[in-house]
Design an enzyme around this catalytic site. Sequence first.
Site, PDB file in Angstrom:
ATOM      1  N   THR A  77      12.545   5.007   2.130  1.00  0.00           N
ATOM      2  CA  THR A  77      11.745   6.193   2.425  1.00  0.00           C
ATOM      3  C   THR A  77      10.423   5.838   3.096  1.00  0.00           C
ATOM      4  O   THR A  77      10.031   6.436   4.100  1.00  0.00           O
ATOM      5  CB  THR A  77      11.474   6.970   1.128  1.00  0.00           C
ATOM      6  OG1 THR A  77      12.721   7.377   0.562  1.00  0.00           O
ATOM      7  CG2 THR A  77      10.636   8.202   1.393  1.00  0.00           C
ATOM      8  N   LYS A 111       0.180  -0.284 -11.774  1.00  0.00           N
ATOM      9  CA  LYS A 111      -0.893   0.256 -10.936  1.00  0.00           C
ATOM     10  C   LYS A 111      -2.246   0.104 -11.633  1.00  0.00           C
ATOM     11  O   LYS A 111      -3.239  -0.299 -11.010  1.00  0.00           O
ATOM     12  CB  LYS A 111      -0.613   1.722 -10.621  1.00  0.00           C
ATOM     13  CG  LYS A 111       0.683   1.948  -9.843  1.00  0.00           C
ATOM     14  CD  LYS A 111       1.029   3.430  -9.767  1.00  0.00           C
ATOM     15  CE  LYS A 111       2.381   3.651  -9.105  1.00  0.00           C
ATOM     16  NZ  LYS A 111       2.787   5.077  -9.094  1.00  0.00           N
ATOM     17  N   GLY A 158       6.289   9.538  -2.006  1.00  0.00           N
ATOM     18  CA  GLY A 158       6.913  10.260  -0.912  1.00  0.00           C
ATOM     19  C   GLY A 158       6.728   9.565   0.417  1.00  0.00           C
ATOM     20  O   GLY A 158       5.845   8.724   0.589  1.00  0.00           O
TER      21      GLY A 158
END
Length: 428
Positions: free
Chosen positions: A14, A207, A304
């Site tokens: 992606t 993270k 995304g």
Amino acid sequence: MGDTIRLGIAGLGTVGTGLIKIVRREAALLKARTGKDITISAVSARNRDKDRGVSLSGYAWEDDPVVLATRDDVDVFVELMGGSDGPAKAATEAALNAGKDVVTANKAMLAVHGQALAELAEAKGSVIRYEAAVAGGIPVIKSLIEGLAGNEITRVMGVMNGTCNYILTRMESAGLPYETVFEEANQLGYLEADPELDVGGIDAGHKLSLLAAAAFGTRVAFDAMELEGIGRLTIDDIRAAGDMGYRIKLLGVARMTGRGLEQRMSPCLVPATSPLGQLEGGTNMVVLEGNAVDQIVLRGPGAGEGPTASAVIADVCDIARGIRVPVFGQPAASLSEPVPALSQTPAAYYLRMTLVDKPGALAKVAAVLGESGISINRMRQYDHDGENAPVLIVTHRTARDALDTALAAIEGTGVVVTTPVAIRIEEV
């Protein structure tokens, strides 16, 4: 590098295909903003024949990402394969050894090998940029390392896994149990191949460990992080928290204390009216607190194609502009070995328990809490469920060790029907 920055992209999922689209669509804009042409020389992925919706005909193909990373016509190696070891690590090391700069979205690799890779990059005169590894399109790494360079950072916290935030907000809005929404998220493709990376807090923990290193000048210490996922949360917890004016989030918090570095990724209650409390769906939010700026709130899409590719190309643009900073904001040799805090900073806690419906049951619970030095801020008792009485308690600030001792003692009183639930309340 001359007037052209040539990219070699390893990983065409992606994010990789999103990056190709941006490089093609925004060629003129990128040149105007950097003064250089940004092009793609070669690509690599596991399946050459897969239809990715973008043409690869203009790029050289390498089956081996290590070979791609060392090509003479690649200036910047873009690593989008993922995984803490294996081809991603091997290709990244090969690129650095060849004196090339690296842009990566791989939080797992940096969380495990960040110090060694930072040292290698500096030894070879290269840089590693990783904005896309943390919170998708939100420019949190750049904000922390560059924008807040003059601040002593006091706390970093945030919601950094959109899948977990989607599950929790969907449970709340639809009144659905965790198992139902988990399966829904899986059907929608929101979960990693190994769902525990998401719902177990591991992805978000990776993270947070990177943010902590950059914030406090320490080596990455993911192994020292306290991790708790969302799998044990129930719709009852979410409803009860709402009744008390809170919402539950999988919240990462890192702070440097007199007891050492505190890092935890766990479900927390936050005020429903706070920025974190109002966060919906798959959106991410990171809160940075510094001694000069007080509090900065960054909010945006955490994953995304577009958002993450946007972060990748931003790093490429900084390299094109000649911006070269150490991986974690200061030379790798100066990063200190963190001392993990052995206990958490005191906080208020939400307690949910079901008591037997008989005189004196609640008094016994209150007595045990009092004997442990834990005072009650507020309490709510719901309508009886048959012979049982659901009770909610919000404590004043207390040490987690003291609370755990008290909860164990409460279970021994014989007045609780099920194991009490305790969730930290984070001040925002």
